[in-house]
Design an enzyme around this catalytic site. Structure first.
Site, PDB file in Angstrom:
ATOM      1  N   CYS A 159     -13.399  13.409  14.723  1.00  0.00           N
ATOM      2  CA  CYS A 159     -14.317  13.047  13.641  1.00  0.00           C
ATOM      3  C   CYS A 159     -14.254  14.094  12.534  1.00  0.00           C
ATOM      4  O   CYS A 159     -15.154  14.918  12.376  1.00  0.00           O
ATOM      5  CB  CYS A 159     -15.746  12.900  14.138  1.00  0.00           C
ATOM      6  SG  CYS A 159     -16.818  12.144  12.900  1.00  0.00           S
ATOM      7  N   CYS A 209     -13.631   6.617   8.553  1.00  0.00           N
ATOM      8  CA  CYS A 209     -14.556   7.750   8.598  1.00  0.00           C
ATOM      9  C   CYS A 209     -15.811   7.393   7.795  1.00  0.00           C
ATOM     10  O   CYS A 209     -15.785   7.443   6.560  1.00  0.00           O
ATOM     11  CB  CYS A 209     -13.875   8.988   8.018  1.00  0.00           C
ATOM     12  SG  CYS A 209     -14.796  10.506   8.290  1.00  0.00           S
TER      13      CYS A 209
END
Length: 323
Positions: free
Chosen positions: A61, A267
Site C-alpha cells: 500500500c 490506490c
C-alpha cells in the site's frame, strides 16, 4: 508451486524505531497494535512539528504513508490549528506519486496543507527520548528543502557523511511522528534459489506478465513477494491471481502459456475527510480509470466507494475469488 508469501516489515533497519514504537509520540499504521496510537497522537496534537515518513524500499500500500498525513492535516484544519502545525513528509521516493496525472492533484494537496517535502530521503534512525528523526539525503545541505519554523520542535542539525560527500545526514526534531518501516521479501525467500539475485530486497524472480518464475518453469508467484515492478496492493493481486490460475492450468495440460498481467494496480487516496482520489494505473504508469469521469479529482463518491463498497467487496467477493 505457487509462492504468495507477502512482504516482510523490517522494523530493525531504522535504528531505535522498534524500541520507541508506540511511545514517545512515535506510531505506525503498519503495526496493528500501534495504529490506534496514531489516532491518539493526531487527536491530541495542539501544534508543533509533525513528521511522516516513507521508506526508500517498495512497500505494501504505497499510498498509506501520505494518506494518514492528509487525513491528519484535514483534522487539524477543522480544529483550527493547521497554521500551528509544521508538517514534514520524509520520503525515499523522488516524487509524491509515480503517475503524473495523479501526482498533479497531490501536489496541490501538499501545497494546500503547507507540507514540507523531502524527497530522496532515507530514514536511518528514530530517537524516541530525544524526539528526533535522522535521515540521509543526496541533496547538499545548502539545498535541503528545510523551511525553519519557530513552532514546537522545529530544529535541525545537518552534518556531512564522511564516507560520501554527496550524502547529508539531517536530524529533524518532532513532536509527533508517524513512521513506516522499510520492507522486503521474507527471509526464507531471500535465502532460497527463487530470489532475484540482482534484487537486494530478495523478491521472487518472475516474468512480470505471465507470473511464471524466470528460471523454474514449475514455479509461479504473485502478490507482494515478487519482483514485478508494480505497486504492492490488493488490487494488483486481484488481477494477478486469474493470470496465475490460467497459466498454471495451461502448464499442467501442456498448453502454451498465454495469460498476461499488465501491471494494473489501484490506490485509493483520501485527501481529506469525505473526499478521495482513486488512482488506477498499469506498468506504463498511465491511468487506467474504471469510471467515466476524471478520477484524478478527489470526490465524495470515491470516498463512499472506499469506505462502504470496497470493504464489502473484499470480504464477500474478492477473498472468495468471485470478483
Amino acid at each position: 508451486m505457487v509462492v504468495c508469501s507477502g512482504i516482510q516489515l523490517d522494523w530493525i533497519k531504522i535504528k531505535g524505531f522498534k524500541e520507541t514504537l508506540g511511545k514517545n509520540n512515535v506510531s505506525s499504521n503498519y503495526s496493528f497494535d500501534t495504529a490506534p496510537y496514531t489516532w491518539e497522537l493526531i487527536k491530541n496534537f495542539k501544534g508543533g512539528t509533525a513528521v511522516f515518513t516513507n521508506p526508500a524500499t517498495p512497500i505494501k500500500c504505497g499510498g498509506a504513508p501520505h494518506k494518514i498525513m492528509y487525513l491528519a492535516c484535514d483534522y487539524w484544519r477543522k480544529k483550527g490549528i493547521l497554521d500551528k502545525c509544521d508538517v514534514h513528509y520524509i520520503s525515499g521516493a523522488s516524487v509524491i506519486f509515480g503517475v503524473p496525472e495523479y501526482a498533479a492533484t497531490l501536489k496541490k494537496i501538499v501545497d494546500k496543507y503547507k507540507i514540507k517535502v523531502h524527497f530522496g530521503a532515507n530514514v536511518t534512525a528514530i530517537n524516541g527520548e530525544a524526539k528526533s528523526v535522522t535521515f540521509e539525503t543526496r541533496e547538499h545541505h545548502d539545498h535541503v528543502r528545510l523551511r525553519f519554523s519557530s513552532i514546537g520542535a522545529s530544529c535541525y542539525g545537518i552534518t556531512e557523511d564522511e564516507k560520501d560527500d554527496t550524502i547529508s545526514n539531517v536530524t529533524l526534531n518532532y513532536d509527533i511522528c508517524h513512521a513506516v518501516p522499510p520492507q522486503s521479501a521474507p527471509d526464507f525467500i531471500k535465502e532460497s534459489p527463487l530470489r532475484d539475485q540482482a534484487n537486494p530486497l530478495g523478491y521472487v524472480e518472475i516474468n512480470k506478465n505471465t507470473m511464471q518464475h524466470s528460471r523454474f518453469p514449475n514455479v509461479f508467484a504473485l502478490g507482494d513477494c515478487t519482483n514485478a515492478p508494480c505497486s504492492k496492493t490488493g488490487a494488483a493481486i486481484r488481477k494477478q491471481a486469474p493470470v496465475v490460475v490460467e497459466n498454471l492450468l495451461s502448464l499442467i495440460n501442456h498448453n502454451p502459456i498465454t495469460a498476461e498481467y499488465d501491471g494494473y494496480s489501484a490506490c485509493p487516496i483520501p485527501t481529506q475527510y469525505g473526499k478521495l482520489m482513486l488512482a488506477e494505473f498499469d506498468y506504463t504508469n498511465k491511468p487506467k480509470m474504471t469510471f467515466p469521469f476524471d478520477q484524478a479529482k478527489p470526490r465524495w463518491s470515491m470516498w463512499i466507494l472506499k469506505t462502504k463498497v470496497l470493504p464489502w467487496l473484499y470480504w464477500n467477493k474478492i477473498l472468495k475469488g468471485t470478483a
